[in-house]
Design an enzyme around this catalytic site. Sequence first.
Site, PDB file in Angstrom:
ATOM      1  N   TYR A 118      68.309  59.429 123.020  1.00  0.00           N
ATOM      2  CA  TYR A 118      67.296  60.499 123.063  1.00  0.00           C
ATOM      3  C   TYR A 118      67.069  61.007 124.489  1.00  0.00           C
ATOM      4  CZ  TYR A 118      66.067  59.139 118.246  1.00  0.00           C
ATOM      5  OH  TYR A 118      66.088  58.845 116.905  1.00  0.00           O
ATOM      6  N   LYS A 139      75.030  47.971 117.237  1.00  0.00           N
ATOM      7  CA  LYS A 139      76.261  48.379 116.557  1.00  0.00           C
ATOM      8  C   LYS A 139      77.424  47.970 117.461  1.00  0.00           C
ATOM      9  CE  LYS A 139      78.362  50.588 113.178  1.00  0.00           C
ATOM     10  NZ  LYS A 139      78.527  49.935 111.871  1.00  0.00           N
ATOM     11  N   ASP A 179      73.749  48.669 110.260  1.00  0.00           N
ATOM     12  CA  ASP A 179      73.958  49.040 108.854  1.00  0.00           C
ATOM     13  C   ASP A 179      73.525  47.901 107.934  1.00  0.00           C
ATOM     14  OD1 ASP A 179      76.039  47.873 110.236  1.00  0.00           O
ATOM     15  OD2 ASP A 179      77.642  48.940 109.211  1.00  0.00           O
ATOM     16  N   ASP A 217      63.753  53.972 115.780  1.00  0.00           N
ATOM     17  CA  ASP A 217      63.108  55.135 115.176  1.00  0.00           C
ATOM     18  C   ASP A 217      63.331  55.106 113.657  1.00  0.00           C
ATOM     19  OD1 ASP A 217      61.982  57.581 114.775  1.00  0.00           O
ATOM     20  OD2 ASP A 217      63.512  58.749 115.827  1.00  0.00           O
ATOM     21  N   ASP A 245      60.558  53.408 110.465  1.00  0.00           N
ATOM     22  CA  ASP A 245      60.062  54.241 109.363  1.00  0.00           C
ATOM     23  C   ASP A 245      60.418  53.620 108.019  1.00  0.00           C
ATOM     24  OD1 ASP A 245      58.953  56.066 111.062  1.00  0.00           O
ATOM     25  OD2 ASP A 245      59.756  57.820 110.015  1.00  0.00           O
TER      26      ASP A 245
END
Length: 358
Positions: free
Chosen positions: A142, A191, A223, A247, A251
């Site tokens: 980001y 990852k 994943d 992020d 959620d």
Amino acid sequence: MKYNIALIKGDGIGPEIIDGACEVLEFVGKKYGHSFNFVPYLAGGAAIDATGEPLPEETIKGCLASDSIMLGAVGGPKWDALPGNIRPEKALLGLRSALGVYSNIRPARLFKSLASASPLDKKITSKGFDIVIVRELTGGIYFGVNGRREGKDGLEAYDTECYSVKEIERIGRVAFKQAMGRRKKVTSIDKANVLESSRLWREVMHRLASEYPEVEYEDMLVDNAAMQLIKNPSQFDVIVTSNMFGDILSDEASQLTGSIGMLASSSLGASKRGLYEPIHGSAPDIAGQDKANPIATILSAAMMLRDSLGRKREAKAIEKAVEKTLRAGYRTPDIAGESKTVKVIGTKEMTQRIIENI
Ligand code: NAD
């Protein structure tokens, strides 16, 4: 003790839920011998209306001079047509960066009395879960180099994930410290099978893990983590991960608890001063109707007491009062569900019921 708390009520339901949290804090103050000096500042839509900008300099100065900051939520349809640089949400990024808060902590806990509101199967919710997600907040993709360019097939766009050892180490320490005060388990999510930045992330986390031998440590690929959160959330204690993975996963975890109106968060940096806010937005659809669930904001106030003001006993008293109120069957409309036995009440009464149980 006397504490100076900067208050940013914001827009929509922001003022209602912050007022509720302040009433709870005032009651706790009287009971345990503290006083709170609440100083209101403008940000978001309210600030645009009053000053023409979403984050006035006075707000930044006031927040930096306070012991801690409580934020309701900002934004709403009234300001949706404004250009990006003067939209209410700009205030959030500006505030986080001005305060230097690099770690975002979101507890996702299933209250037993709200298990039926979770989208998960009963077989899973019967085990309960109590997870803390520690998300890196000021680095990664980001904030990396991005842009557009002409590639061999025409226009292309790119974003870059970059993490320094320093950034990984400081967020890792936040997670291990959290775990030491809880069930002593850290799951680091990355990852590393694909990304070089994840491989560095893993190396640094392994080094930190050796400094905390009491903490059980594991790596998990993102994943798999997305799957495990749904399949068996009770396996997690503290999750630590990068900005983008955090992020998304936070959620996902919040939805597993049943309602967005229940989840608190803190953002912390190098100092004790933190930014405490519910994870939800300004809910303009229910603003001013005494329907908003104040619990996420009240639990954010409890986090502030524990993590910024060092008042563990007082934080626990609020958390227990919330549980007791829910066990007694009181619900705001968002968590009422279909049951005929619960008592549906408004923002103000929920606040009062929680205070009575402190
Ligand atoms: P939202 O979280 O405000 O609302 C989503 C849904 O959840 C709505 O139906 C709302 O009524 C409900 N809800 C949210 N909080 C609730 C509560 N405490 N009690 C009961 N119900 C609740 O998300 P949105 O509708 O996508 O966004 C509305 C505005 O909020 C937008 O302007 C958005 O940019 C802004 N926003 C701000 C923040 C923030 O300030 N941190 C975060 C997210 C969205």
